[in-house]
Scaffold this active site. Structure first.
Site, PDB file in Angstrom:
ATOM      1  N   ASP A  27       0.857  -1.199   0.000  1.00 11.93           N
ATOM      2  CA  ASP A  27       0.000   0.000   0.000  1.00 11.93           C
ATOM      3  C   ASP A  27       0.887   1.240   0.000  1.00 11.93           C
ATOM      4  OD1 ASP A  27      -2.204   1.932   0.719  1.00 11.93           O
ATOM      5  OD2 ASP A  27      -3.279   0.052   0.983  1.00 11.93           O
ATOM      6  N   ASP A  52       4.458   2.341  -3.840  1.00 12.20           N
ATOM      7  CA  ASP A  52       3.438   2.666  -4.824  1.00 12.20           C
ATOM      8  C   ASP A  52       3.463   1.602  -5.916  1.00 12.20           C
ATOM      9  OD1 ASP A  52       2.073   5.663  -5.817  1.00 12.20           O
ATOM     10  OD2 ASP A  52       2.143   3.934  -7.168  1.00 12.20           O
ATOM     11  N   TYR A 140     -12.411   6.883 -12.409  1.00 15.14           N
ATOM     12  CA  TYR A 140     -12.646   5.635 -11.672  1.00 15.14           C
ATOM     13  C   TYR A 140     -13.399   4.627 -12.556  1.00 15.14           C
ATOM     14  CZ  TYR A 140     -13.914   2.588  -7.740  1.00 15.14           C
ATOM     15  OH  TYR A 140     -14.069   1.524  -6.882  1.00 15.14           O
ATOM     16  N   LYS A 144     -11.532   1.398 -14.003  1.00 11.52           N
ATOM     17  CA  LYS A 144     -11.912   0.026 -13.659  1.00 11.52           C
ATOM     18  C   LYS A 144     -12.340  -0.748 -14.907  1.00 11.52           C
ATOM     19  CE  LYS A 144     -11.369  -0.131  -9.134  1.00 11.52           C
ATOM     20  NZ  LYS A 144     -10.337  -0.987  -8.527  1.00 11.52           N
ATOM     21  N   THR A 170     -20.133  -1.064  -0.113  1.00 11.35           N
ATOM     22  CA  THR A 170     -19.827  -1.878   1.069  1.00 11.35           C
ATOM     23  C   THR A 170     -19.473  -0.947   2.231  1.00 11.35           C
ATOM     24  OG1 THR A 170     -19.037  -3.616  -0.389  1.00 11.35           O
ATOM     25  CG2 THR A 170     -18.337  -3.760   1.894  1.00 11.35           C
ATOM     26  N   ARG A 181     -17.786   9.008   1.742  1.00 17.97           N
ATOM     27  CA  ARG A 181     -18.927   8.234   1.244  1.00 17.97           C
ATOM     28  C   ARG A 181     -20.140   8.498   2.131  1.00 17.97           C
ATOM     29  NH1 ARG A 181     -15.276   3.952   0.732  1.00 17.97           N
ATOM     30  NH2 ARG A 181     -14.953   3.209  -1.377  1.00 17.97           N
TER      31      ARG A 181
END
Ligand code: UDP
Length: 311
Positions: A27, A52, A140, A144, A170, A181
Site C-alpha cells: 500500500d 506505490d 474511476y 476500472k 460496502t 462516502r
C-alpha cells in the site's frame, strides 16, 4: 495483496492470515491507513510493503494476487483523477504480469461503477453499462473498465487465471471517518449531533453490503475452482437497497440524532439507482450476504463511536 491498507483490503488480509496464509500487503497509504493493519502486523505471516504500485519497485513471488489498490470513494478519486487512472491501468498491468510470471491466480476488485448510471435495474453482469467517459467520475469508472479489459486480455492472450469481482457499495468498521462516502459521512455527522447532508432529493438509491459478507464473497471467488466462472461476478447485497433519504432516517434512528437533514446539491453524474443481481455469485460461489442493513449499521455505529471518542 495490492491495496492491503484499505478498508476492504485490510479485512481480507485478516481473513487470509486467519487461515494460515502468508500475506504480502502492499500500500502507498494514499487512502489506505496503517491503523487498519495493526492486527495483521502483529502476526508472523504478514509483511507490509510500503510502496506505490506504479513506481516499478519489485514485487514478491506469490501464488495468488489481489488487486485492490485504487482510491474508491468519489471525493477521493476525484481529488486524484490521474493517480486513479494510473493505479488502475499501470498498477493493474504490473500485478497481472506478476501473476503471469508466477502462474498465480489473479483477483481484480472491480466495481458496480462499471455500470455507470444504469438503464437496467437490477444490474446483471451481462449489462454493458452507461458511463460518461469524460465526466468527473470517469477516472474511476473507465479506470476500472480498462482494468477489466486488461485482465480479460491477460486471461485470453497469456492464460492467466483471472477473476473479476464487481463490488457494490460496502460499509462497516474501519471505513475512514473522512472517506466522504454516504455511510461514513452520515455516521460521523449523526454521532456528532450535526445535520446529515443529503444530496439532491435523496430519492437516489444504493444497495449496501456489510463488510464481512463482502470479504466472504471475495474469499470464495479467489478459492473457487479454475475454469468454472463464466465471467465477472457481482458482489453486493440486493436486500440492502434503500434510498439515501431512507438511509438518513435509519441512521438518525440508530444514533438518536435529532438534527434535521441538510439538503446539498447532487453530485455530477451520480447514478440514480443501484442494486446487484447476484444470481451468478449464488450459483457459482454458493454465496449470498447474511447481515441485514440495520444489523450491519448497528455494528458500524459502535465502531465509529469508539473511534470518534478516541479522536
Ligand atoms: N450522498 C449523500 N450525502 C453525502 C454523501 C453521499 O447524499 O454526504 C449520496 C450520493 O449523492 C450518492 C449516494 O449517497 O447518491 C452514495 O454516494 P457514495 O459517495 O457513498 O458512493 P457511490 O455509490 O456514489 O460511489
Amino acid at each position: 495483496m495490492a491495496g492491503a491498507g484499505g478498508f476492504l483490503g485490510s479485512h481480507l488480509v485478516d481473513r487470509l492470515l486467519e487461515e494460515g496464509s502468508r500475506v504480502y500487503g502492499l500500500d502507498n497509504f494514499s487512502t489506505g491507513r496503517r491503523e487498519n493493519l495493526a492486527a495483521a502486523r502483529e502476526r508472523s505471516g504478514f509483511t507490509l510493503l510500503r510502496r506505490d504500485l506504479t513506481s516499478g519497485a519489485s514485487l514478491p513471488a506469490v501464488d495468488l494476487v489481489f488487486q485492490l489498490a485504487s482510491p474508491a470513494s468519489p471525493p477521493r478519486y476525484q481529488e486524484d483523477p490521474i493517480g486513479t487512472l494510473r493505479v488502475n491501468s499501470l498498477g493493474t498491468e504490473r500485478t497481472l504480469r506478476l501473476a503471469q510470471r508466477h502462474r498465480a491466480r489473479f483477483v481484480l476488485a472491480s466495481t458496480s461503477e462499471v455500470y455507470g448510471d444504469p438503464e437496467v435495474h437490477p444490474q446483471t453482469e451481462s449489462y454493458w453499462g452507461h458511463v460518461n467517459p469524460i465526466g468527473p467520475r470517469s477516472c474511476y469508472d473507465e479506470g476500472k473498465r480498462y482494468a477489466e479489459a486488461l485482465a480479460s486480455a491477460y486471461a485470453r492472450a497469456k492464460g492467466v487465471d483471472v477473476r473479476i469481482a464487481r463490488i457494490f457499495n460496502t460499509y462497516g468498521p474501519r471505513m475512514a471517518l473522512d472517506d466522504g462516502r454516504v455511510i461514513s459521512n452520515f455516521l460521523v455527522q449523526a454521532i456528532r449531533g450535526e445535520p446529515l447532508t443529503v444530496q439532491g432529493t435523496g430519492k437516489q438509491s444504493r444497495s449496501f453490503c456489510f463488510v464481512s459478507d463482502m470479504v466472504e464473497g471475495l474469499y470464495r471467488l479467489a478459492r473457487t475452482d479454475p475454469g468454472t466462472l463464466p465471467g465477472p461476478v457481482n458482489l453486493g447485497n440486493p436486500r440492502g437497497e434503500v434510498s439515501i433519504g431512507e438511509l438518513a432516517e435509519l441512521v438518525r434512528e440508530l444514533t438518536g440524532n435529532r438534527s434535521a437533514v441538510r439538503r446539498i446539491p447532487r453530485a455530477v453524474d451520480d447514478p440514480e439507482r443501484r442494486r446487484p443481481d447476484i444470481r451468478r455469485a449464488r450459483r457459482f460461489l454458493g454465496w449470498s450476504p447474511r447481515v441485514p442493513l440495520r444489523v450491519g449499521l448497528e455494528r458500524t455505529v459502535e465502531d465509529f463511536r469508539s473511534r470518534l471518542e478516541e479522536a
